[in-house]
Structures are given as structure tokens and as C-alpha cells.
Design a protein around this motif. Structure first.
Motif, PDB file in Angstrom:
ATOM      1  N   LYS A  47     -16.931  -5.077  -0.520  1.00  0.00           N
ATOM      2  CA  LYS A  47     -16.218  -3.706  -0.070  1.00  0.00           C
ATOM      3  C   LYS A  47     -14.645  -4.021   0.073  1.00  0.00           C
ATOM      4  CE  LYS A  47     -16.790  -5.448   4.691  1.00  0.00           C
ATOM      5  NZ  LYS A  47     -17.550  -5.282   6.092  1.00  0.00           N
ATOM      6  N   PRO A  48     -14.018  -3.133   0.217  1.00  0.00           N
ATOM      7  CA  PRO A  48     -12.651  -3.326   0.521  1.00  0.00           C
ATOM      8  C   PRO A  48     -12.137  -4.355   1.589  1.00  0.00           C
ATOM      9  CG  PRO A  48     -12.972  -1.121   0.110  1.00  0.00           C
ATOM     10  CD  PRO A  48     -14.284  -1.650   0.253  1.00  0.00           C
ATOM     11  N   ILE A  49     -11.308  -5.171   1.459  1.00  0.00           N
ATOM     12  CA  ILE A  49     -10.967  -6.080   2.503  1.00  0.00           C
ATOM     13  C   ILE A  49      -9.376  -6.075   2.752  1.00  0.00           C
ATOM     14  CG2 ILE A  49     -10.594  -8.467   2.872  1.00  0.00           C
ATOM     15  CD1 ILE A  49     -13.249  -9.098   1.142  1.00  0.00           C
ATOM     16  N   LEU A  50      -9.162  -6.022   4.033  1.00  0.00           N
ATOM     17  CA  LEU A  50      -7.659  -5.920   4.431  1.00  0.00           C
ATOM     18  C   LEU A  50      -7.214  -6.962   4.966  1.00  0.00           C
ATOM     19  CD1 LEU A  50      -7.944  -2.192   6.230  1.00  0.00           C
ATOM     20  CD2 LEU A  50      -7.295  -2.689   3.810  1.00  0.00           C
ATOM     21  N   THR A  51      -6.003  -7.158   4.808  1.00  0.00           N
ATOM     22  CA  THR A  51      -5.224  -8.260   5.509  1.00  0.00           C
ATOM     23  C   THR A  51      -5.044  -7.891   6.984  1.00  0.00           C
ATOM     24  OG1 THR A  51      -2.943  -7.518   5.209  1.00  0.00           O
ATOM     25  CG2 THR A  51      -3.900  -8.834   3.488  1.00  0.00           C
ATOM     26  N   GLN A  52      -4.500  -8.446   7.962  1.00  0.00           N
ATOM     27  CA  GLN A  52      -4.313  -8.370   9.415  1.00  0.00           C
ATOM     28  C   GLN A  52      -2.984  -7.352   9.312  1.00  0.00           C
ATOM     29  OE1 GLN A  52      -5.560  -8.890  12.442  1.00  0.00           O
ATOM     30  NE2 GLN A  52      -7.497  -9.211  11.041  1.00  0.00           N
ATOM     31  N   SER A  53      -2.310  -7.169   8.119  1.00  0.00           N
ATOM     32  CA  SER A  53      -1.059  -6.370   8.054  1.00  0.00           C
ATOM     33  C   SER A  53      -1.834  -4.794   7.605  1.00  0.00           C
ATOM     34  CB  SER A  53      -0.173  -6.912   7.218  1.00  0.00           C
ATOM     35  OG  SER A  53      -0.366  -7.250   5.907  1.00  0.00           O
ATOM     36  N   GLY A  54      -2.878  -4.899   7.370  1.00  0.00           N
ATOM     37  CA  GLY A  54      -3.683  -3.681   6.863  1.00  0.00           C
ATOM     38  C   GLY A  54      -3.612  -3.298   5.543  1.00  0.00           C
ATOM     39  N   LEU A  55      -3.205  -4.343   4.681  1.00  0.00           N
ATOM     40  CA  LEU A  55      -3.084  -3.862   3.374  1.00  0.00           C
ATOM     41  C   LEU A  55      -4.427  -4.462   2.455  1.00  0.00           C
ATOM     42  CD1 LEU A  55       0.468  -5.247   3.081  1.00  0.00           C
ATOM     43  CD2 LEU A  55      -0.181  -2.928   2.727  1.00  0.00           C
ATOM     44  N   PRO A  56      -4.923  -3.575   1.442  1.00  0.00           N
ATOM     45  CA  PRO A  56      -5.980  -4.130   0.726  1.00  0.00           C
ATOM     46  C   PRO A  56      -5.707  -5.762   0.085  1.00  0.00           C
ATOM     47  CG  PRO A  56      -4.974  -2.266  -0.291  1.00  0.00           C
ATOM     48  CD  PRO A  56      -4.249  -2.575   1.027  1.00  0.00           C
TER      49      PRO A  56
END
Length: 284
Positions: A47-56
Motif C-alpha cells: 500500500k502507499p507508505i508515507l514518511t513521517q514528513s507525510g510524503l509517499p
């Protein structure tokens, strides 16, 4: 030397969480004798995974990314530099797919530590994060005696006297991508750096897949909160060949475990590792 892809069999307990993905690559991309590229690895993310900065999170060929600091670039862009024909980077992508919370949390803390860094020294926290990122495992068990023996480096108790406990509500999750790469050509002295986690009654009833997700979420929260991986002393060395069933080149008998080059006794200044319970570290 790394074996050719056709010679590799991704079976055994060390591959249990990655076997399906690796066999998919072997039977598709590798079947055409190509090494998986960034696009192939991107397609493995469930699934789409995000960094803690909110970016894919996106795996990008290293040649397409300017020479920037690795962790900072991930935080600012979500792009993960991925080298072609690199087993190391392939396994890094697979760990992102299985432990996205832990990977994103470590990246965020790396970035916070980098901003505070005044000189060339990385600091104890970044060293601990890197050690776990490369060679980390989580031993999750309901058995206090087993975890205590591992923390105390009482190898005979952990691997022989309590050998049955490894099959009873105990899971080993490999989070270190360098460790996975080493399993392509395993050797007896392979040593992981373990977070020892004691399961409560509810967690002990979870399926392996459910427990992996729970561990990923919980440890990520603990890392972000500063409750875990402040120092490499929190990690417990774990000689992987000692785990019952993990070494098949010779019998795991008394002489096997008597090897002091693998199953080393604690040093004089030894301090037992801590056990994580409820995602809070507690002393034995």
C-alpha cells in the motif's frame, strides 16, 4: 560471493516474512535474468507508505538523484536512492514493505539528530538506529525465561534448555536489510542485534501477520517518543545459528554450542540488555 539467482531457495525460518515477495521476483523479473529495478521494488509495496514528513515513499534509481545526504533526502522528498543490481538495496525495499512504521520512524529521528549535530560525530542515538536498521531483529515472546536468558547471554539456557520455547508463542522478525543480504551466503557466526519484546496475553494470540503489524506500529511509536534505540546498549547480540532450526549445516548439539567464537560469554563489564514490555523498556 553471492550465488546466482537461479541457485537461491528462499526457504527456512529466516525468509518467512519475505519468501512470497522474493519468489515473485525470482519467477518474474529474475526469470528474464534481469535484476529488479526501482519500479519492480515499488510494485512490491502492499500500500502507499508515507514518511513521517507525510510524503509517499518512492524507490528511485540512484543515478536520478543528486549527491545528497541519504536520510535528509528521504525526509524532504520521500525518494529512496536505489542502486541497480544491489541486493542490499533490494532487501532495504523489502523491509520498508514489511516494517514501514519502524523505517519511517528511524528516518524521522535520523533527521532530527542531524539537525542537532554540530560536528562530524553521529552520536549514540544515530549509531543505535543504524545498527538496528542494518542488523536488527525483534524477538517477540511470551516466555520471560527465554527473553531473560537471551538478555543475559546465557546461550545454553536460551538455545538448549529452553529450545522448545522457540516454537511456543515466540516469533523472530528480521528488520535489518544487511542481515537479509548475509543470508544469501550464511555463516555460523552471523549475529543480529535484537530488541527483546515480551508479549502480553492478547498479543500472544495474534497471527504472525497481525503481530508483525503490531510490533511495527508499537516500536515505531517508541522510537519516535525516544523510549527506544537511544543507545546501542539497548540491543542484545543474538547469534542466529543458535536458534533451534536456523542452522542446518551441522547438528545443533553440545559441541556446536561450545564454540566460543560464536557463543561468546559476557565480558567483565557486561550489562544485561533490557526487555521491552508494552513498548516500554524494563530492567530484568
Amino acid at each position: 560471493m553471492t550465488p546466482e539467482w537461479a541457485q537461491l531457495e528462499f526457504t527456512g525460518p529466516q525468509w518467512v516474512d519475505y519468501e512470497a515477495q522474493l519468489n515473485h521476483l525470482k519467477n518474474t523479473v529474475f526469470a528474464g535474468k534481469d535484476f529488479p529495478g526501482a519500479v519492480d521494488l515499488q510494485n512490491l509495496l502492499p500500500k502507499p507508505i508515507l514518511t513521517q514528513s507525510g510524503l509517499p515513499v518512492r524507490f528511485v534509481p540512484s543515478g536520478d538523484i543528486p549527491a545528497v545526504a541519504y536520510e535528509e533526502h528521504i525526509h524532504r522528498t520521500g525518494e529512496i536512492s536505489t542502486r541497480q543490481d544491489s541486493w542490499h538495496d533490494l532487501f532495504n525495499a523489502l523491509v520498508w514493505s514489511r516494517f514501514p512504521g519502524i523505517k519511517a520512524a528511524m528516518n524521522a529521528v535520523h533527521w532530527e539528530e542531524i539537525k542537532k549535530q554540530l560536528g562530524p560525530e553521529r552520536g549514540a542515538r544515530r549509531d543505535a538506529l543504524t545498527l538496528f536498521d542494518e542488523c536488527g531483529v525483534v524477538v517477540a515472546s511470551q516466555n520471560k525465561a527465554l527473553l531473560g536468558a537471551l538478555a543475559a547471554r546465557n546461550w545454553r539456557q536460551a538455545f538448549q534448555s529452553l529450545s522448545h520455547c522457540w516454537q511456543l508463542k515466540t516469533c523472530v522478525f528480521i528488520c535489518g536489510h544487511a542481515l537479509l543480504e548475509k543470508f544469501l551466503s550464511p555463516y555460523k557466526a552471523m549475529t543480529a542485534q535484537a530488541v527483546l519484546f515480551r508479549l502480553n496475553d492478547t498479543q500472544a494470540e495474534l497471527t504472525r501477520k497481525e503481530l508483525m503489524a503490531s510490533v511495527d506500529t508499537g516500536l515505531a511509536q517508541a522510537i519516535l517518543a525516544g523510549a527506544l534505540l537511544q543507545s546501542s546498549r539497548e540491543l542484545s547480540p543474538l547469534p542466529l545459528a543458535g536458534i533451534p532450526g536456523w542452522w542446518t549445516e551441522s547438528p545443533q548439539n553440545d559441541s556446536f554450542y561450545a564454540d566460543p567464537q560464536v557463543f561468546r560469554p559476557p565480558a567483565g563489564d557486561f550489562q544485561a540488555a533490557r526487555i521491552v514490555q508494552g513498548f516500554v523498556s524494563v530492567s530484568l
